[in-house]
Scaffold this active site. Structure first.
Site, PDB file in Angstrom:
ATOM      1  N   ASN A   9       0.876  -1.179   0.000  1.00 50.90           N
ATOM      2  CA  ASN A   9       0.000   0.000   0.000  1.00 50.90           C
ATOM      3  C   ASN A   9       0.907   1.220   0.000  1.00 50.90           C
ATOM      4  OD1 ASN A   9      -1.740   2.087   0.607  1.00 50.90           O
ATOM      5  ND2 ASN A   9      -2.268   1.343   2.658  1.00 50.90           N
ATOM      6  N   LYS A  11       0.111   4.306  -0.241  1.00 53.55           N
ATOM      7  CA  LYS A  11      -0.482   5.501   0.389  1.00 53.55           C
ATOM      8  C   LYS A  11      -0.261   6.737  -0.486  1.00 53.55           C
ATOM      9  CE  LYS A  11      -0.123   3.238   4.813  1.00 53.55           C
ATOM     10  NZ  LYS A  11       0.013   3.338   6.255  1.00 53.55           N
ATOM     11  N   HIS A  95      -9.477   1.065   5.187  1.00 53.06           N
ATOM     12  CA  HIS A  95      -8.172   1.252   5.834  1.00 53.06           C
ATOM     13  C   HIS A  95      -8.353   2.192   7.030  1.00 53.06           C
ATOM     14  CE1 HIS A  95      -4.075   2.550   6.594  1.00 53.06           C
ATOM     15  NE2 HIS A  95      -3.699   1.434   5.995  1.00 53.06           N
ATOM     16  N   GLU A  97      -6.739   4.610   8.070  1.00 59.55           N
ATOM     17  CA  GLU A  97      -6.577   6.047   7.778  1.00 59.55           C
ATOM     18  C   GLU A  97      -7.851   6.605   7.153  1.00 59.55           C
ATOM     19  OE1 GLU A  97      -2.866   5.555   5.688  1.00 59.55           O
ATOM     20  OE2 GLU A  97      -1.947   4.996   7.588  1.00 59.55           O
ATOM     21  N   GLU A 167      -5.177  -4.848  10.910  1.00 54.76           N
ATOM     22  CA  GLU A 167      -4.149  -3.834  11.088  1.00 54.76           C
ATOM     23  C   GLU A 167      -4.403  -3.052  12.376  1.00 54.76           C
ATOM     24  OE1 GLU A 167      -2.262  -2.710   7.080  1.00 54.76           O
ATOM     25  OE2 GLU A 167      -4.103  -1.554   7.246  1.00 54.76           O
ATOM     26  N   GLY A 173       2.765   2.294  10.767  1.00 57.30           N
ATOM     27  CA  GLY A 173       3.726   3.369  10.557  1.00 57.30           C
ATOM     28  C   GLY A 173       4.440   3.809  11.830  1.00 57.30           C
ATOM     29  N   SER A 213       3.658  -2.022  10.365  1.00 57.51           N
ATOM     30  CA  SER A 213       5.107  -2.117  10.532  1.00 57.51           C
ATOM     31  C   SER A 213       5.684  -3.485  10.166  1.00 57.51           C
ATOM     32  CB  SER A 213       5.519  -1.709  11.954  1.00 57.51           C
ATOM     33  OG  SER A 213       5.121  -0.370  12.216  1.00 57.51           O
TER      34      SER A 213
END
Ligand code: PGA
Length: 251
Positions: A9, A11, A95, A97, A167, A173, A213
């Site tokens: 991904n 992003k 996701h 985010e 996730e 991240g 991560s």
């Protein structure tokens, strides 16, 4: 016997030229691979360039999001019809985010999942708890609710085109990843939820990726767990040098 599935991904990183360069490098490095399913989800503006760079390769082209409508007055949104035209076959939906920064609800994510499946795409449905939720002991409650809501009204036939990505938001991240045991226990729990909504066979067949991560250093231990079938990789998928060893985790 679930096929390993590693997805990148990207992003909001890379221009079209930068994306095509990395995609091309990955395509040639993975030309002779057969076992693991691999997908790349570049930014929308790089989809055409990455599609061209992946021509003839077995790497699938993915999108990071899609609108819940096929067309209309939706300024700034991208339709599945446009994504198909750009060569996309897989969409990442829900996701964290999108959920936490852009306010996507379970209901919206479900509408996207249903439309994507109806339009013939594969979907990666992301679920995962925040740090607060983990610390208050509601991880299972959160991922169960997200899984059930995300799959609401999805038929058993369509379920075969869904991958779930677990996730944990606190691991994305941040460099903090869930231990392989933590990941496996949540994956096992999610598999149980799928089993209770559908069937034991559907649960066994469900591919569940871990994300947060994932690095060349931790992929092997994660993939060694019974219920971890793959990975959704952000930061470490941006360069061939770090993504390739993840894809080739079994070498
Ligand atoms: P990360 O991102 O690998 O950079 O933690 C994973 C993701 O958000 O899919």
């Amino acid at each position: 016997m679930r096929q390993a599935y590693i997805a990148g991904n990207w992003k909001m990183y890379k221009t079209a030229a930068e994306a095509a360069a990395v995609a091309g490098a990955l395509a040639s490095a993975l030309a002779s691979e057969t076992g693991t399913k691999v997908m790349l989800a570049p930014p929308f503006t790089a989809l055409h360039a990455v599609r061209d760079a992946l021509k003839g390769s077995r790497i699938l082209l993915g999108a990071q999001n899609a609108c819940a409508e096929l067309e209309g007055a939706h300024t700034g949104e991208i339709s599945l019809r446009m994504l198909r035209d750009a060569g996309v076959t897989v969409v990442i939906l829900g996701h964290s985010e999108r959920r936490h920064v852009y306010g996507e609800s379970d209901e919206l994510v479900n509408r996207k999942v249903r439309l994507a499946l109806a339009e013939g795409f594969e979907a990666i449905l992301c679920v995962g708890e925040t740090l607060d939720e983990r610390q208050s002991g509601v991880t299972e409650k959160v991922v169960e609710a997200q899984t059930r809501a995300g799959l609401e009204s999805v038929s058993t036939t369509d379920l075969a085109k869904v991958t779930i990505a677990y996730e944990p938001v606190w691991a994305i991240g941040t460099g903090k990843n869930a231990t392989p045991q933590d990941a496996d226990s949540v994956h096992k729990f999610i598999r149980g939820v799928v089993g209770s909504v559908y069937s034991a066979a559907a649960a066994q067949a469900m591919t569940i990726q871990y994300g947060g991560s994932v690095k060349p250093e931790n992929i092997r231990a994660l993939m060694a767990m019974e219920n971890v079938d793959g990975a959704l990789v952000g930061g470490a998928s941006l360069q061939a040098e770090t993504f390739l060893p993840i894809v080739k985790y079994d070498r």
